[in-house]
Design a protein around this motif. Structure first.
Motif, mmCIF file in Angstrom:
data_model
loop_
_atom_site.group_PDB
_atom_site.id
_atom_site.type_symbol
_atom_site.label_atom_id
_atom_site.label_comp_id
_atom_site.label_asym_id
_atom_site.label_seq_id
_atom_site.Cartn_x
_atom_site.Cartn_y
_atom_site.Cartn_z
ATOM 1 N N ASP B 352 -9.541 5.701 9.440
ATOM 2 C CA ASP B 352 -9.483 4.320 8.990
ATOM 3 C C ASP B 352 -9.195 4.280 7.493
ATOM 4 O O ASP B 352 -9.399 5.262 6.784
ATOM 5 C CB ASP B 352 -10.804 3.612 9.318
ATOM 6 C CG ASP B 352 -11.985 4.370 8.758
ATOM 7 O OD1 ASP B 352 -12.257 4.232 7.546
ATOM 8 O OD2 ASP B 352 -12.620 5.149 9.503
ATOM 9 N N LEU B 353 -8.733 3.127 7.019
ATOM 10 C CA LEU B 353 -8.347 3.012 5.602
ATOM 11 C C LEU B 353 -9.473 3.367 4.624
ATOM 12 O O LEU B 353 -9.229 4.120 3.682
ATOM 13 C CB LEU B 353 -7.809 1.590 5.322
ATOM 14 C CG LEU B 353 -7.462 1.290 3.865
ATOM 15 C CD1 LEU B 353 -6.326 2.176 3.361
ATOM 16 C CD2 LEU B 353 -7.089 -0.187 3.692
ATOM 17 N N PRO B 354 -10.712 2.882 4.812
ATOM 18 C CA PRO B 354 -11.748 3.253 3.829
ATOM 19 C C PRO B 354 -12.030 4.756 3.774
ATOM 20 O O PRO B 354 -12.376 5.277 2.713
ATOM 21 C CB PRO B 354 -12.988 2.494 4.326
ATOM 22 C CG PRO B 354 -12.462 1.359 5.133
ATOM 23 C CD PRO B 354 -11.203 1.877 5.777
ATOM 24 N N PRO B 357 -8.789 7.801 1.935
ATOM 25 C CA PRO B 357 -8.677 8.308 0.553
ATOM 26 C C PRO B 357 -9.816 9.246 0.159
ATOM 27 O O PRO B 357 -9.656 10.077 -0.730
ATOM 28 C CB PRO B 357 -8.730 7.035 -0.300
ATOM 29 C CG PRO B 357 -8.490 5.907 0.644
ATOM 30 C CD PRO B 357 -8.985 6.355 1.978
ATOM 31 N N LEU B 358 -10.962 9.119 0.830
ATOM 32 C CA LEU B 358 -12.129 9.906 0.443
ATOM 33 C C LEU B 358 -12.193 11.245 1.166
ATOM 34 O O LEU B 358 -12.696 12.225 0.637
ATOM 35 C CB LEU B 358 -13.410 9.117 0.748
ATOM 36 C CG LEU B 358 -13.631 7.877 -0.128
ATOM 37 C CD1 LEU B 358 -14.624 6.929 0.522
ATOM 38 C CD2 LEU B 358 -14.134 8.291 -1.511
ATOM 39 N N TYR B 363 -8.310 15.715 -3.240
ATOM 40 C CA TYR B 363 -8.804 15.043 -4.445
ATOM 41 C C TYR B 363 -7.644 14.593 -5.312
ATOM 42 O O TYR B 363 -6.685 15.346 -5.525
ATOM 43 C CB TYR B 363 -9.675 16.023 -5.244
ATOM 44 C CG TYR B 363 -9.995 15.544 -6.640
ATOM 45 C CD1 TYR B 363 -11.120 14.770 -6.868
ATOM 46 C CD2 TYR B 363 -9.156 15.840 -7.716
ATOM 47 C CE1 TYR B 363 -11.407 14.314 -8.155
ATOM 48 C CE2 TYR B 363 -9.440 15.385 -8.997
ATOM 49 C CZ TYR B 363 -10.572 14.621 -9.206
ATOM 50 O OH TYR B 363 -10.845 14.164 -10.466
ATOM 51 N N GLY B 364 -7.742 13.377 -5.821
ATOM 52 C CA GLY B 364 -6.710 12.923 -6.736
ATOM 53 C C GLY B 364 -6.974 11.519 -7.225
ATOM 54 O O GLY B 364 -7.935 10.870 -6.819
ATOM 55 N N TRP B 365 -6.115 11.084 -8.141
ATOM 56 C CA TRP B 365 -6.140 9.710 -8.629
ATOM 57 C C TRP B 365 -4.818 9.479 -9.348
ATOM 58 O O TRP B 365 -4.070 10.429 -9.602
ATOM 59 C CB TRP B 365 -7.346 9.456 -9.547
ATOM 60 C CG TRP B 365 -7.441 10.372 -10.741
ATOM 61 C CD1 TRP B 365 -7.950 11.640 -10.760
ATOM 62 C CD2 TRP B 365 -7.006 10.101 -12.085
ATOM 63 N NE1 TRP B 365 -7.873 12.173 -12.024
ATOM 64 C CE2 TRP B 365 -7.304 11.249 -12.861
ATOM 65 C CE3 TRP B 365 -6.416 8.997 -12.704
ATOM 66 C CZ2 TRP B 365 -7.014 11.324 -14.236
ATOM 67 C CZ3 TRP B 365 -6.134 9.074 -14.074
ATOM 68 C CH2 TRP B 365 -6.436 10.236 -14.824
ATOM 69 N N GLY B 366 -4.534 8.239 -9.635
ATOM 70 C CA GLY B 366 -3.306 7.947 -10.373
ATOM 71 C C GLY B 366 -2.135 7.627 -9.459
ATOM 72 O O GLY B 366 -2.300 7.429 -8.257
ATOM 73 N N ARG B 367 -0.939 7.605 -10.064
ATOM 74 C CA ARG B 367 0.262 7.114 -9.364
ATOM 75 C C ARG B 367 0.571 7.855 -8.062
ATOM 76 O O ARG B 367 0.826 7.236 -7.038
ATOM 77 C CB ARG B 367 1.482 7.230 -10.285
ATOM 78 C CG ARG B 367 1.557 6.168 -11.351
ATOM 79 C CD ARG B 367 2.040 4.829 -10.790
ATOM 80 N NE ARG B 367 1.556 3.760 -11.657
ATOM 81 C CZ ARG B 367 1.617 2.463 -11.332
ATOM 82 N NH1 ARG B 367 2.132 2.079 -10.168
ATOM 83 N NH2 ARG B 367 1.146 1.551 -12.148
ATOM 84 N N PHE B 369 -1.305 9.774 -6.133
ATOM 85 C CA PHE B 369 -2.384 9.557 -5.162
ATOM 86 C C PHE B 369 -2.242 8.167 -4.531
ATOM 87 O O PHE B 369 -2.260 8.010 -3.308
ATOM 88 C CB PHE B 369 -3.728 9.692 -5.893
ATOM 89 C CG PHE B 369 -4.940 9.555 -5.031
ATOM 90 C CD1 PHE B 369 -5.400 10.633 -4.292
ATOM 91 C CD2 PHE B 369 -5.646 8.358 -4.972
ATOM 92 C CE1 PHE B 369 -6.538 10.520 -3.496
ATOM 93 C CE2 PHE B 369 -6.779 8.236 -4.184
ATOM 94 C CZ PHE B 369 -7.229 9.317 -3.447
ATOM 95 N N ALA B 370 -2.063 7.163 -5.367
ATOM 96 C CA ALA B 370 -1.980 5.789 -4.865
ATOM 97 C C ALA B 370 -0.732 5.583 -4.014
ATOM 98 O O ALA B 370 -0.739 4.796 -3.061
ATOM 99 C CB ALA B 370 -2.011 4.809 -6.039
ATOM 100 N N ILE B 373 -1.328 6.201 -0.395
ATOM 101 C CA ILE B 373 -2.070 5.131 0.281
ATOM 102 C C ILE B 373 -1.194 3.886 0.449
ATOM 103 O O ILE B 373 -1.336 3.143 1.426
ATOM 104 C CB ILE B 373 -3.369 4.839 -0.488
ATOM 105 C CG1 ILE B 373 -4.185 6.135 -0.563
ATOM 106 C CG2 ILE B 373 -4.188 3.750 0.202
ATOM 107 C CD1 ILE B 373 -5.207 6.157 -1.655
ATOM 108 N N ASP B 374 -0.241 3.705 -0.481
ATOM 109 C CA ASP B 374 0.710 2.599 -0.317
ATOM 110 C C ASP B 374 1.445 2.692 1.017
ATOM 111 O O ASP B 374 1.876 1.694 1.577
ATOM 112 C CB ASP B 374 1.737 2.598 -1.463
ATOM 113 C CG ASP B 374 1.194 1.923 -2.718
ATOM 114 O OD1 ASP B 374 0.371 0.994 -2.579
ATOM 115 O OD2 ASP B 374 1.590 2.326 -3.832
ATOM 116 N N PHE B 376 0.147 3.747 3.835
ATOM 117 C CA PHE B 376 -0.876 3.982 4.863
ATOM 118 C C PHE B 376 -0.401 3.640 6.284
ATOM 119 O O PHE B 376 -0.656 4.375 7.236
ATOM 120 C CB PHE B 376 -2.158 3.205 4.535
ATOM 121 C CG PHE B 376 -3.292 3.515 5.461
ATOM 122 C CD1 PHE B 376 -3.921 4.747 5.425
ATOM 123 C CD2 PHE B 376 -3.721 2.580 6.411
ATOM 124 C CE1 PHE B 376 -4.959 5.053 6.302
ATOM 125 C CE2 PHE B 376 -4.758 2.874 7.285
ATOM 126 C CZ PHE B 376 -5.372 4.113 7.233
#
Lengths: 182, 522
Positions: B352-354, B357-358, B363-367, B369-370, B373-374, B376
């Motif tokens: 599921d979406l929540p 990402p976890l 592990y990641g963050w920023g462009r 990583f996002a 999820i864009d 999805f």
């Protein structure tokens, strides 16, 4: 999370700040809300601290067209937890102070560079996890990413798009199975 | 439901109500045997299951503290959560995704099949495969497994369609919607699957087999079951003759209670089961119960589990449908020329979406990583499920420092990956990525190893007591009236999701216990 929660009126004066914004026209939330303006009250963070944390959340999980209200929920969540947890409150407040007053208005490249420097810190790691936990759990995010969420209340996907992908061939019957008769 | 007196020394006490404990409780009570079933968690129902992933996680998951060490990716990525298993009536059968493939003959003779591989503690199972196969069939009938015994397969979902097309491009032959303990049509008084997803949050229709609403209510209906919820076993006691005779536990109010027992069966999953045996040390058994050969807690296996995602430029909507309804069987072969021994499966998967990402992506963050999820809605998913090697030092011990809310040492989980594990993982994830590329994925992502949902081996069956804790019936080598009745029994990991094997072994164990009780051998 009920959108009404973030759109509620200020019931009494609080020590904390407030984050405000306007929902985009056509936003799924705008259809539900009585007004397109929104305000999130903060229990322990000041408005300036809230704005810095919001810029941090947008740098961790940048989705340009995802509206601010989705990120404001993250700030509201962290603020709410910090108001009940002195250790978290100190961690967040000190961390925000460390980022400095110019962080919120800085370019994305500068914000990324600033966060890279503190990436191993408990402040960054805590904020990263809480941002991901809250951001992608809201109805605003579900709508934005096209995620349909629970379907039990709608009878599942069996007759509502389980197999509506048409850019690949169908699976032969012997490798799949029949649709049950409802 | 029966009310069994704490002083009643005639009862069988089972610790844990999941696939092993719940099934055993039913099998014994229907034979007229009185059973006290201790369950640490609360009792939920299809009415109380939540469709909010965060809420469901908190409602069902075993979140009591545990500690971790070793080179396993889970130690780095999920340092407080080695295992994603349940603490609720029905145990992990409430949370499971109901995949029920079988281990194959060469997998249960692992030592013979793979040879003397350095750094492993491989053994052959002490059960002839022909016999295990009979119990697989019994378990499959009981659970209503798809594509077995005339039960139809599940219909294909969008996510499976992508997996199927890619698998065929790579030349795989045995690709289908899987062996699942989920009803494709009404069966056994339970509804058919409406393909809503959310298998891991508790099945809202009851189409998925779970001891919560199959075995346990039937055991209750016999009048021979005393199910005690929110009761956490803390110690098993024994008499001067060395036989176990009581289980000490904390009730829902935190008060200590003691239940006398004729037989004790431990089914707390492969982390808590050895912990309870180790916590039960005494002057007679200074290293814990059934531990005379220092095998309790050792040889912990958890499968090589890895997400692989294919990102497409068109919608997949992988969350629609039963979560694991897809299987590629071809890689479940032992072909050392691939660079490793043992096999693996590919299973269909979505998150599921929540949760995605976890847990789903590194592990990641920023462009960058996002941007994943864009996409999805355009992501198809595969779960690698492969055999990992048993190692003597991959083990559960009592943490020397950290204590639980009762003041008892928590379980410490140590896992160092064997080079064979790494080679299998690399091969499988590379193949899965190729599969998606073959049908036009614009990007593939090799995800994390999630916290272990398959926990095995820590009180394993062995012919020789020096190699394990229990015999071919899950009876401990040291103490005749002490049994292990869960995945801890599995002698090696195989590559099949363990629940079917656990149910098969417990069906067999119940016959043995009943026979031995009648003969007054135990």
């Amino acid at each position: 999370m009920n959108p009404a929660l973030i759109l509620q009126r200020r019931e009494f004066l609080k020590a904390g700040g407030v984050l405000t914004g306007i929902l985009a026209a056509g936003s799924p939330l705008a259809l539900l809300a009585p007004t397109r303006t929104w305000a999130v009250e903060l229990a322990t963070l000041t408005s300036a601290e809230g704005a810095t944390l919001m810029a941090m959340a947008r740098t961790i999980a940048p989705h340009d067209k995802l509206e601010d209200a989705a990120y404001a929920l993250v700030i509201q969540g962290i603020d709410g937890q910090a108001s009940k947890d002195a250790e978290l409150k100190k961690l967040v407040k000190d961390g925000i102070q460390g980022l400095g007053p110019d962080f919120a208005a800085a370019s994305e490249a500068k914000r990324v560079a600033a966060l890279k420097k503190i990436e191993p810190s408990p402040f960054f790691q805590t904020t990263r996890v809480k941002t991901l936990q809250i951001l992608y759990s809201s109805p605003i995010a579900y709508a934005y990413f096209g995620y349909e969420g629970e379907a039990f209340s709608k009878g599942g996907y069996l007759y509502r798009g389980l197999n509506d992908l048409h850019w690949l061939p169908d699976v032969p019957a012997e490798d799949a199975g029949p649709m049950p008769v409802a | 439901m029966a009310k069994i007196e704490p002083s009643d020394a005639g009862a069988v006490v089972i610790v844990g109500s999941g696939a092993g404990g719940g099934t055993l409780a039913h099998e014994l009570t229907r034979r007229g045997i009185k059973v006290v079933l201790l369950e640490a968690g609360k009792r939920e129902s299809i009415a109380t299951f939540s469709q909010d992933p965060g809420v469901a996680f908190g409602q069902l998951t075993w979140l009591d503290p545990r500690t971790l060490s070793g080179t396993w990716g889970v130690t780095r990525d999920f340092p407080t959560l080695p295992a994603w298993i349940a603490k609720t009536v029905g145990g992990t059968t409430v949370h499971w995704t109901a995949a029920t493939p079988r281990d194959r003959e060469w997998e249960v003779t692992a030592r013979t099949s793979y040879g003397n591989l350095a750094g492993t503690s491989l053994i052959d199972w002490p059960i002839p495969y022909a016999e295990l196969k009979n119990y697989y069939q019994l378990a499959e009938r009981r659970m209503g497994v798809t594509r077995r015994n005339g039960v139809p397969g599940m219909p294909a979902s969008n996510n499976f369609k992508v997996m199927y097309a890619g698998a065929k491009k790579l030349g795989y032959k045995r690709v289908h919607t899987g062996y699942l303990a989920i009803n494709p049509k009404p069966f056994d008084g339970r509804a058919f699957c409406i393909q809503q997803g959310f298998c891991a949050q508790g099945c809202k229709t009851g189409a998925k087999w779970s001891t919560l609403y199959t075995e346990i209510p039937r055991a209750e209906a016999t009048g021979n079951l005393d199910l005690r919820i929110q009761c956490m076993a803390t110690r098993i006691e024994h008499g001067t003759d060395g036989r176990v005779n009581a289980v000490v536990y904390r009730d829902a109010q935190g008060n200590e209670q003691r239940q006398k027992a004729r037989i004790v069966c431990v089914a707390g999953n492969a982390i808590e089961t050895p912990r309870l045996l180790l916590l039960s040390e005494s002057s007679k058994y200074p290293h814990g119960l059934a531990n005379s050969t220092d095998q309790v807690g050792r040889n912990y296996t958890h499968h090589i589990i890895n997400f692989v995602w294919g990102v497409f430029d068109k919608p997949v909507r992988a969350w629609r449908g039963a979560t694991l309804a897809g299987l590629i069987e071809d890689p479940q072969v032992n072909e050392p020329k691939r660079g490793f021994v043992g096999g693996y499966h590919f299973e269909l998967c979505s998150l599921d979406l929540p949760t995605f990402p976890l847990v789903g992506i590194p592990y990641g963050w920023g462009r960058d990583f996002a941007s994943v999820i864009d996409n999805f809605a355009n992501i198809a998913g595969i779960l690698v499920n492969g055999e990992d090697m048993p190692r003597a030092d991959n083990r559960i011990t009592l943490d020397p420092k950290v204590r639980d809310s009762h003041g008892l040492p928590v379980a410490h989980v140590h896992v160092d990956e064997h080079p064979n594990d790494i080679a299998l993982r690399n091969h499988a994830t590379e193949q899965a990525a190729r599969l998606y590329e073959a049908v036009g994925a614009k990007r593939t992502i090799k995800g994390n190893t999630p916290p272990a949902t398959h926990n095995m081996g820590t009180a394993r069956m062995s012919k020789d007591p020096r190699d394990g804790v229990t015999n071919a019936w899950g009876q401990t080598h040291d103490i005749k009236n002490l049994f292990v009745s869960d995945g801890s029994m599995l002698s090696t990991a195989g590559s099949a999701n363990p629940t079917l094997t656990i149910v098969a072994l417990v069906l067999r164990q119940a016959e043995y216990i009943s026979r031995e009780m009648t003969a007054r051998n135990i």
